[in-house]
Design an enzyme around this catalytic site. Sequence first.
Site, PDB file in Angstrom:
ATOM      1  N   LYS A  38       0.831  -1.203   0.000  1.00  0.00           N
ATOM      2  CA  LYS A  38       0.000   0.000   0.000  1.00  0.00           C
ATOM      3  C   LYS A  38       0.873   1.264   0.000  1.00  0.00           C
ATOM      4  O   LYS A  38       2.058   1.211   0.322  1.00  0.00           O
ATOM      5  CB  LYS A  38      -0.941  -0.008   1.199  1.00  0.00           C
ATOM      6  CG  LYS A  38      -0.265  -0.045   2.551  1.00  0.00           C
ATOM      7  CD  LYS A  38      -1.298  -0.180   3.660  1.00  0.00           C
ATOM      8  CE  LYS A  38      -0.632  -0.239   5.026  1.00  0.00           C
ATOM      9  NZ  LYS A  38      -1.619  -0.363   6.121  1.00  0.00           N
ATOM     10  N   ARG A 136     -10.554  -0.765  14.510  1.00  0.00           N
ATOM     11  CA  ARG A 136     -10.417   0.060  13.315  1.00  0.00           C
ATOM     12  C   ARG A 136     -11.386  -0.434  12.245  1.00  0.00           C
ATOM     13  O   ARG A 136     -12.300   0.273  11.855  1.00  0.00           O
ATOM     14  CB  ARG A 136      -8.958   0.024  12.842  1.00  0.00           C
ATOM     15  CG  ARG A 136      -8.593   1.090  11.844  1.00  0.00           C
ATOM     16  CD  ARG A 136      -7.096   1.123  11.602  1.00  0.00           C
ATOM     17  NE  ARG A 136      -6.568  -0.092  10.996  1.00  0.00           N
ATOM     18  CZ  ARG A 136      -5.300  -0.270  10.657  1.00  0.00           C
ATOM     19  NH1 ARG A 136      -4.419   0.705  10.887  1.00  0.00           N
ATOM     20  NH2 ARG A 136      -4.890  -1.394  10.103  1.00  0.00           N
ATOM     21  N   TYR A 264      12.242  31.582   6.064  1.00  0.00           N
ATOM     22  CA  TYR A 264      10.972  32.210   6.418  1.00  0.00           C
ATOM     23  C   TYR A 264      10.853  32.416   7.928  1.00  0.00           C
ATOM     24  O   TYR A 264      11.278  31.588   8.733  1.00  0.00           O
ATOM     25  CB  TYR A 264       9.801  31.357   5.938  1.00  0.00           C
ATOM     26  CG  TYR A 264       9.616  31.358   4.440  1.00  0.00           C
ATOM     27  CD1 TYR A 264       9.427  32.561   3.750  1.00  0.00           C
ATOM     28  CD2 TYR A 264       9.605  30.183   3.717  1.00  0.00           C
ATOM     29  CE1 TYR A 264       9.240  32.569   2.373  1.00  0.00           C
ATOM     30  CE2 TYR A 264       9.425  30.168   2.345  1.00  0.00           C
ATOM     31  CZ  TYR A 264       9.237  31.374   1.677  1.00  0.00           C
ATOM     32  OH  TYR A 264       9.060  31.378   0.317  1.00  0.00           O
ATOM     33  N   MET A 313       8.891  24.936   1.003  1.00  0.00           N
ATOM     34  CA  MET A 313       8.190  24.006   0.144  1.00  0.00           C
ATOM     35  C   MET A 313       9.149  23.178  -0.710  1.00  0.00           C
ATOM     36  O   MET A 313       8.976  21.961  -0.861  1.00  0.00           O
ATOM     37  CB  MET A 313       7.191  24.732  -0.765  1.00  0.00           C
ATOM     38  CG  MET A 313       6.377  23.789  -1.640  1.00  0.00           C
ATOM     39  SD  MET A 313       5.201  24.622  -2.714  1.00  0.00           S
ATOM     40  CE  MET A 313       4.044  25.260  -1.501  1.00  0.00           C
TER      41      MET A 313
END
Length: 369
Positions: A38, A136, A264, A313
């Site tokens: 997965k 779950r 930043y 980013m």
Amino acid sequence: MAKTQETVLEINLNHLEHNYRYLSSKIKSSTKFLAVLKAFAYGSDAIKIAEKLEALGVDYLAVAYTKEGVALRKSGIKIPILVLHPQAINFNLLLKHQLTPTIYSQKILDSFIKSAQNSGQTAYPIHIKFNTGLNRLGFAEKEIEVVSDQILQTTAIKVTGVFSHLAASEDLNEKHFTQAQLRSFENITQKFCHNLGYTPIRHLLNTSGITNFSEAQYDMVRSGIGLYGFGNEAHVDQLLKPVATLKTIISQIHTIKPNETVGYNRAFAAKTFKTIATLPIGHADGIGRIYGKGKTWVYVNGKKAFIIGNVCMDMIMIDITNIPCNEGDEVIIFGENPNASEFSASANTISYELLTGISQRVKRVFTKN
């Protein structure tokens, strides 16, 4: 392999084989092995991984969602593929590509029987999931009678597997809880198989279950993270080999003065003269902001270089003061040292999240070195 000239995720197929053979050595030769692919095979490359595992003789593959299984079928994978969390809207697609659904609730059972009947199926294979404590997905033990009766009333489907999932098999402090799950699964499968009149494939153990509770291997075991090099325990990790190595390069080197800031929000302020390097990788590639501000390090020419300031980013900045290096030099984000478990732990997360979060825009390259 040659030094990289860009950001790449290097996938070592020989390490994959090593991990598979190690985990297989912990089970009986008659026990089947299901490999979990997965999330793009834990962030690597599901098709290449599936091809390698199929060649190695893995019995089953598993994915989370139908579209992941469809991609494997379209690539030519022939062995059974279990869809762990299918949705009813995709059942026709699942049937078309001969994927095996996990049936985990009454609604899903009703819907899949209807889809199988409408498409003229006979004895279409399904796996039934029971909840033994993870809470779950899965039927409750009290639903055994209703579920088995409904299954026996149709010829469209046939139960070929029954399973559950352990909640804390890696934590021996939770051994009593795990043992309770083992007893619950034994009771459930005895009742369920009695009602069916036969015994399908039973599977319960995940990677940590294989290493810690091999006595409960039943007919098949499942491994996800272990195949990719991590066993959730330090002593097991040492016996496995990380499949994925994330590499990048130094784009630019700067010298900054005392009191100058980096990135930043001016998140890093230099107290002395510093040499910093900018790398072409950021949170859009899977290295999130949680790894910034000095929590985590990478390796430049074999030496630790801490990530400073906020992760951007597309870029991160590292402190390379006193590390001899040049623009264009290779940088190891994680691999064997630091490995994904160590890298992620520095930011209080886990290897699963780090590996599966590596963006698909990062180029995958393959090696057998």
